[in-house]
Design a protein around this motif. Sequence first.
Motif, PDB file in Angstrom:
ATOM      1  N   VAL A 158       0.826  -1.109   0.010  1.00  0.00           N
ATOM      2  CA  VAL A 158      -0.245  -0.021  -0.064  1.00  0.00           C
ATOM      3  C   VAL A 158       0.944   1.378  -0.105  1.00  0.00           C
ATOM      4  O   VAL A 158       0.775   2.263  -0.734  1.00  0.00           O
ATOM      5  N   TYR A 159       1.889   1.406   0.820  1.00  0.00           N
ATOM      6  CA  TYR A 159       2.787   2.354   0.974  1.00  0.00           C
ATOM      7  C   TYR A 159       3.619   2.465  -0.351  1.00  0.00           C
ATOM      8  O   TYR A 159       3.763   3.763  -0.995  1.00  0.00           O
ATOM      9  N   HIS A 162       1.192   3.882  -2.938  1.00  0.00           N
ATOM     10  CA  HIS A 162       0.806   5.405  -2.767  1.00  0.00           C
ATOM     11  C   HIS A 162       2.047   6.240  -2.970  1.00  0.00           C
ATOM     12  O   HIS A 162       1.629   7.529  -3.781  1.00  0.00           O
ATOM     13  N   GLN A 163       3.265   5.900  -2.733  1.00  0.00           N
ATOM     14  CA  GLN A 163       4.380   6.875  -3.312  1.00  0.00           C
ATOM     15  C   GLN A 163       4.358   6.889  -4.810  1.00  0.00           C
ATOM     16  O   GLN A 163       5.117   7.897  -5.230  1.00  0.00           O
ATOM     17  N   ASN A 165       1.767   6.945  -6.926  1.00  0.00           N
ATOM     18  CA  ASN A 165       0.068   7.558  -7.257  1.00  0.00           C
ATOM     19  C   ASN A 165      -0.406   6.258  -7.932  1.00  0.00           C
ATOM     20  O   ASN A 165      -1.151   6.564  -9.135  1.00  0.00           O
ATOM     21  N   PRO A 167      -3.048   2.848  -7.751  1.00  0.00           N
ATOM     22  CA  PRO A 167      -3.989   2.271  -6.971  1.00  0.00           C
ATOM     23  C   PRO A 167      -3.550   0.940  -6.411  1.00  0.00           C
ATOM     24  O   PRO A 167      -2.755   0.133  -7.020  1.00  0.00           O
TER      25      PRO A 167
END
Length: 286
Positions: A158-159, A162-163, A165, A167
Motif C-alpha cells: 500500500v505504501y 501510494h508513493q 500514485n 491504486p
Amino acid sequence: MQQQHTKIQQFCFANWAYTPTQIQPEQLTARQAVALICLVRSGGWLDDSRIGPLSTSGIRFAPYAPDFQGSLIECLITADLLSPDPTSPSKAFTERGGQIVGMDFGQTHWVLRMPDGVRFVQALEIYVAAEDWPNDWGEECCQIWRELAFAECWEFCVYSLHQRNLPIPGATALTTLIENLLRDFSVSQFYQFLWACAGDAVDYRARKGVTAPHASNYMIASCQRRADRARAEGWKIKGFRRNFELSRTQISYVLHDMFFKHGENGFTCRADVPLSGALEGSEFAA
C-alpha cells in the motif's frame, strides 16, 4: 453530555459482559497471550483493570492489513478476557439516528475481565519467559508469525504504490502474490521485490500509456515473474531494511523479541524456518 454517556453505557452493557472471568495465564492460547501483552503495552494502564486507547501509543499496535488488528482484539473479547470500557470518551463511538451503532477500536478504552489485571499480566509475562508452554503454543506462535508477515507485506505494498500514485490491486490478486512469495522469502526480501516491481509498473505506464489500475496489475505480474526467476536461478536476495515510515509494531516486538527471542530475524528470515538453520551462512548471520 450526560445523555451521551448514558447512551454509551447502554450500548456497552447491551453488547458485552463485565462479570469477572476466572482464568490463569497458562490457560490462555498463545494468540490470546500475544494479543493481551500487546494491548497492555500499547494502551498502557489507566488503573489496575483498565487499558488506554491504542491510538495514543508511541508504538503502533499492529501493521495495517485487512482484519489483522481487529482479529487480535476480537480473540480477547470472545474469550471473555476483554470488554470496551463504558466510560470511554464519546469520540470512541459512532452515533447514527440518535443511537450508538459502533465503536473505534483505536479510540476506545478497555476493561480487563480477569480479577487484578496488573498481577495477571505480570504473571503471564513470567510464564512466557519461562518457556514451559503448552504443546500447541509453538505452532500457534508460528501461525501468528505468518499472519504478521502477511500484514507487513500488505502494508508495504500500500505504501509503495501510494508513493507512486498507483491504486491498490484487487484483494485476491494481492493476497495470492503475498502468500506465494512468503512461501520462500522473508518480509525483508518481499520488500525488495515489491519496491523494484512498483518502479517497473511506473515505467511500464509511461512507455505504454496504460491506466493506473493496469499498471498496478502489471506490478503483480512483474513481481511474480521476478520471484519465480529468483527461485529457478537461486538468486541471493539481500532484502531491505524496515522502511522509516512503517516503523516496527508492538506485536512484532512482543512476538519476535519476547516469545521467539530472535528479534528482527523475524523480519529478515522466512516464517517457519528454524532460525538456527536459516541464519547459518546467510547474509543476515551475526
